[in-house]
Design a protein around this motif. Structure first.
Motif, PDB file in Angstrom:
ATOM      1  N   ARG A 121      19.361   7.485 -13.229  1.00 42.91           N
ATOM      2  CA  ARG A 121      19.849   6.157 -13.602  1.00 42.91           C
ATOM      3  C   ARG A 121      20.780   5.615 -12.523  1.00 42.91           C
ATOM      4  N   GLY A 122      20.539   4.354 -12.132  1.00 43.26           N
ATOM      5  CA  GLY A 122      21.370   3.713 -11.123  1.00 43.26           C
ATOM      6  C   GLY A 122      20.821   3.810  -9.715  1.00 43.26           C
ATOM      7  N   ARG A 123      19.808   4.654  -9.508  1.00 47.68           N
ATOM      8  CA  ARG A 123      19.206   4.774  -8.185  1.00 47.68           C
ATOM      9  C   ARG A 123      18.002   3.843  -8.078  1.00 47.68           C
ATOM     10  N   PRO A 124      17.516   3.562  -6.866  1.00 46.32           N
ATOM     11  CA  PRO A 124      16.397   2.628  -6.705  1.00 46.32           C
ATOM     12  C   PRO A 124      15.149   3.111  -7.449  1.00 46.32           C
ATOM     13  N   ASN A 125      14.466   2.183  -8.075  1.00 52.28           N
ATOM     14  CA  ASN A 125      13.289   2.495  -8.882  1.00 52.28           C
ATOM     15  C   ASN A 125      12.021   2.033  -8.174  1.00 52.28           C
ATOM     16  N   GLU A 126      10.932   2.747  -8.417  1.00 53.63           N
ATOM     17  CA  GLU A 126       9.605   2.388  -7.912  1.00 53.63           C
ATOM     18  C   GLU A 126       8.579   2.803  -8.955  1.00 53.63           C
ATOM     19  N   PRO A 127       7.343   2.291  -8.844  1.00 51.36           N
ATOM     20  CA  PRO A 127       6.327   2.629  -9.848  1.00 51.36           C
ATOM     21  C   PRO A 127       6.098   4.123 -10.072  1.00 51.36           C
ATOM     22  N   TYR A 128       6.288   4.960  -9.050  1.00 43.85           N
ATOM     23  CA  TYR A 128       6.062   6.391  -9.274  1.00 43.85           C
ATOM     24  C   TYR A 128       6.992   6.967 -10.335  1.00 43.85           C
ATOM     25  N   CYS A 129       8.102   6.289 -10.611  1.00 43.73           N
ATOM     26  CA  CYS A 129       9.077   6.799 -11.580  1.00 43.73           C
ATOM     27  C   CYS A 129       8.599   6.674 -13.028  1.00 43.73           C
TER      28      CYS A 129
ATOM     29  N   ALA B  22       2.429 -12.605  -6.120  1.00 42.51           N
ATOM     30  CA  ALA B  22       1.836 -11.535  -6.927  1.00 42.51           C
ATOM     31  C   ALA B  22       0.318 -11.641  -6.951  1.00 42.51           C
ATOM     32  N   VAL B  23      -0.188 -12.863  -7.077  1.00 40.46           N
ATOM     33  CA  VAL B  23      -1.637 -13.042  -7.085  1.00 40.46           C
ATOM     34  C   VAL B  23      -2.223 -12.636  -5.737  1.00 40.46           C
ATOM     35  N   GLU B  24      -1.584 -13.053  -4.661  1.00 43.20           N
ATOM     36  CA  GLU B  24      -2.075 -12.660  -3.332  1.00 43.20           C
ATOM     37  C   GLU B  24      -2.015 -11.149  -3.162  1.00 43.20           C
ATOM     38  N   ALA B  25      -0.909 -10.533  -3.564  1.00 44.81           N
ATOM     39  CA  ALA B  25      -0.756  -9.084  -3.406  1.00 44.81           C
ATOM     40  C   ALA B  25      -1.803  -8.321  -4.195  1.00 44.81           C
ATOM     41  N   SER B  26      -2.243  -8.865  -5.321  1.00 44.74           N
ATOM     42  CA  SER B  26      -3.236  -8.179  -6.139  1.00 44.74           C
ATOM     43  C   SER B  26      -4.600  -8.110  -5.447  1.00 44.74           C
ATOM     44  N   THR B  27      -4.783  -8.917  -4.408  1.00 45.93           N
ATOM     45  CA  THR B  27      -6.039  -8.874  -3.650  1.00 45.93           C
ATOM     46  C   THR B  27      -5.968  -7.905  -2.476  1.00 45.93           C
ATOM     47  N   TRP B  28      -4.786  -7.373  -2.202  1.00 44.15           N
ATOM     48  CA  TRP B  28      -4.616  -6.488  -1.051  1.00 44.15           C
ATOM     49  C   TRP B  28      -5.001  -5.046  -1.363  1.00 44.15           C
ATOM     50  N   ASP B  29      -4.939  -4.677  -2.646  1.00 39.14           N
ATOM     51  CA  ASP B  29      -5.167  -3.278  -3.017  1.00 39.14           C
ATOM     52  C   ASP B  29      -5.750  -3.253  -4.425  1.00 39.14           C
ATOM     53  N   ASP B  30      -6.828  -2.515  -4.621  1.00 41.00           N
ATOM     54  CA  ASP B  30      -7.501  -2.475  -5.916  1.00 41.00           C
ATOM     55  C   ASP B  30      -6.646  -1.868  -7.015  1.00 41.00           C
ATOM     56  N   ARG B  31      -5.557  -1.209  -6.649  1.00 41.12           N
ATOM     57  CA  ARG B  31      -4.685  -0.579  -7.641  1.00 41.12           C
ATOM     58  C   ARG B  31      -3.623  -1.534  -8.167  1.00 41.12           C
TER      59      ARG B  31
ATOM     60  N   ARG C 273       0.832  -1.206   0.000  1.00 37.87           N
ATOM     61  CA  ARG C 273       0.000   0.000   0.000  1.00 37.87           C
ATOM     62  C   ARG C 273       0.865   1.253   0.000  1.00 37.87           C
ATOM     63  N   ALA C 274       1.967   1.229   0.727  1.00 42.41           N
ATOM     64  CA  ALA C 274       2.842   2.400   0.774  1.00 42.41           C
ATOM     65  C   ALA C 274       3.459   2.681  -0.591  1.00 42.41           C
ATOM     66  N   VAL C 275       3.857   1.627  -1.311  1.00 47.55           N
ATOM     67  CA  VAL C 275       4.447   1.815  -2.636  1.00 47.55           C
ATOM     68  C   VAL C 275       3.417   2.390  -3.611  1.00 47.55           C
ATOM     69  N   VAL C 276       2.222   1.833  -3.603  1.00 53.10           N
ATOM     70  CA  VAL C 276       1.221   2.337  -4.551  1.00 53.10           C
ATOM     71  C   VAL C 276       0.678   3.696  -4.119  1.00 53.10           C
ATOM     72  N   ASP C 277       0.729   4.009  -2.841  1.00 53.92           N
ATOM     73  CA  ASP C 277       0.384   5.366  -2.400  1.00 53.92           C
ATOM     74  C   ASP C 277       1.372   6.378  -2.971  1.00 53.92           C
ATOM     75  N   ARG C 278       2.671   6.050  -2.936  1.00 60.33           N
ATOM     76  CA  ARG C 278       3.662   6.947  -3.517  1.00 60.33           C
ATOM     77  C   ARG C 278       3.438   7.085  -5.022  1.00 60.33           C
ATOM     78  N   ALA C 279       3.101   5.958  -5.664  1.00 54.67           N
ATOM     79  CA  ALA C 279       2.832   6.018  -7.096  1.00 54.67           C
ATOM     80  C   ALA C 279       1.627   6.914  -7.385  1.00 54.67           C
ATOM     81  N   GLN C 280       0.577   6.740  -6.610  1.00 55.79           N
ATOM     82  CA  GLN C 280      -0.623   7.541  -6.861  1.00 55.79           C
ATOM     83  C   GLN C 280      -0.367   9.024  -6.616  1.00 55.79           C
ATOM     84  N   ALA C 281       0.488   9.342  -5.664  1.00 53.31           N
ATOM     85  CA  ALA C 281       0.832  10.744  -5.409  1.00 53.31           C
ATOM     86  C   ALA C 281       1.507  11.370  -6.628  1.00 53.31           C
TER      87      ALA C 281
END
Length: 278
Positions: free
Chosen positions: A234-242, A68-77, A41-49
């Motif tokens: 480039r070379g720094r940690p990546n997340e979906p918000y990027c 991945a299948v289990e995680a997809s049930t934790w958050d609608d995003r 939830r924290a990762v997708v919250d940052r992405a949504q921001a």
């Protein structure tokens, strides 16, 4: 450690939100360190921001497919894609196949992936990779879900096997890595091309030329996080918000407004992965 080296360990800043909601078409939330519902939830919250409202988290082995299948049930995003990565196919067996056949039927699974060929690493010889790729092609056709392809230094064999087996209705080249000529071949075949942070790299001339010619109806964007962080991080940690940074770069490259590109790529992702139906 120098200040520059320390900065390379830090994630990029979360940028100003996009003018419309985007989709990260390929990420690995577990590899980003998000293991629990709260962490996801924290990762997708940052992405949504940053304006990235939905993500597809992708498996590379059986355990990560189940996660991945289990995680997809934790958050609608969050949506999932399941497969065995080509570098892990050396010992692909019937038990693995049965697990994937069960997982792919889950309503939150929107693609069979990532599968394909990887001739860069030598973890698995070409023969079992190709055999597994053919099986995943069949699984995509049986399940009616898109095929998400990993293609590293294997362009012609990928196209050959797709032609021999008969491609599924929808094929997505994850982290597209070809030049303009290969992109035209894929576009002409009706395939979807997904561009990651690599398309923003200054030394990626051929890839950037490819990104310019793909019709928006066949274009989606991704992070492949935690890898391939876009320029100038480039070379720094990546997340979906990027994905935000990649979209800004590609919009400028293609001569589009940011909003035009975001709206178009989101529409393509929604159609390809049937996100409104999952």
């Amino acid at each position: 450690m120098s200040k520059r080296d320390k900065n390379r360990e830090l994630p990029p800043p979360v940028p100003e939100a996009l003018p419309a909601s985007a989709v990260d078409a390929h990420t690995h939330l577990d590899a980003c360190g998000a293991k629990t519902p709260d962490e996801v939830r924290a990762v997708v919250d940052r992405a949504q921001a940053a304006g990235v409202g939905r993500v597809v988290t992708v498996a590379d082995d059986i355990a990560s497919a189940q996660w991945a299948v289990e995680a997809s049930t934790w958050d609608d995003r969050v949506f999932a894609a399941v497969a065995l990565h080509p570098t892990r196919t050396k010992d692909f067996d019937d038990a693995d196949r049965r697990v994937l056949e069960q997982l792919v039927e889950h309503p939150r699974v929107v693609a069979v992936g990532e599968t394909g060929l990887d001739y860069y690493w030598d973890f698995s010889p070409p023969e079992p990779q190709q055999e597994a790729f053919r099986w995943h092609i069949d699984l995509a056709k049986r399940s009616g879900k898109p095929l998400m392809i990993h293609d590293r230094e294997a362009h012609q064999d990928i196209l050959r096997i797709l032609a021999e087996e008969g491609a599924p209705q929808t094929v997505v080249f994850h982290c597209f890595s070809g030049d303009a000529e290969f992109a035209r071949a894929c576009v002409d075949a009706g395939y979807i091309l997904s561009f990651a942070g690599t398309a923003t790299f200054r030394n990626a001339k051929g890839l950037r030329e490819a990104a310019q010619l793909v019709p928006v109806e066949q274009l989606v964007v991704e992070t492949d996080a935690p890898f391939l962080t876009p320029h100038p991080f480039r070379g720094r940690p990546n997340e979906p918000y990027c994905v935000n940074y990649t979209l800004r770069n590609l919009a400028q490259l293609r001569g589009m407004t940011l909003e035009e590109l975001v709206v178009a790529t989101t529409a393509t992702a929604e159609r390809v992965f049937r996100l409104d139906q999952a």
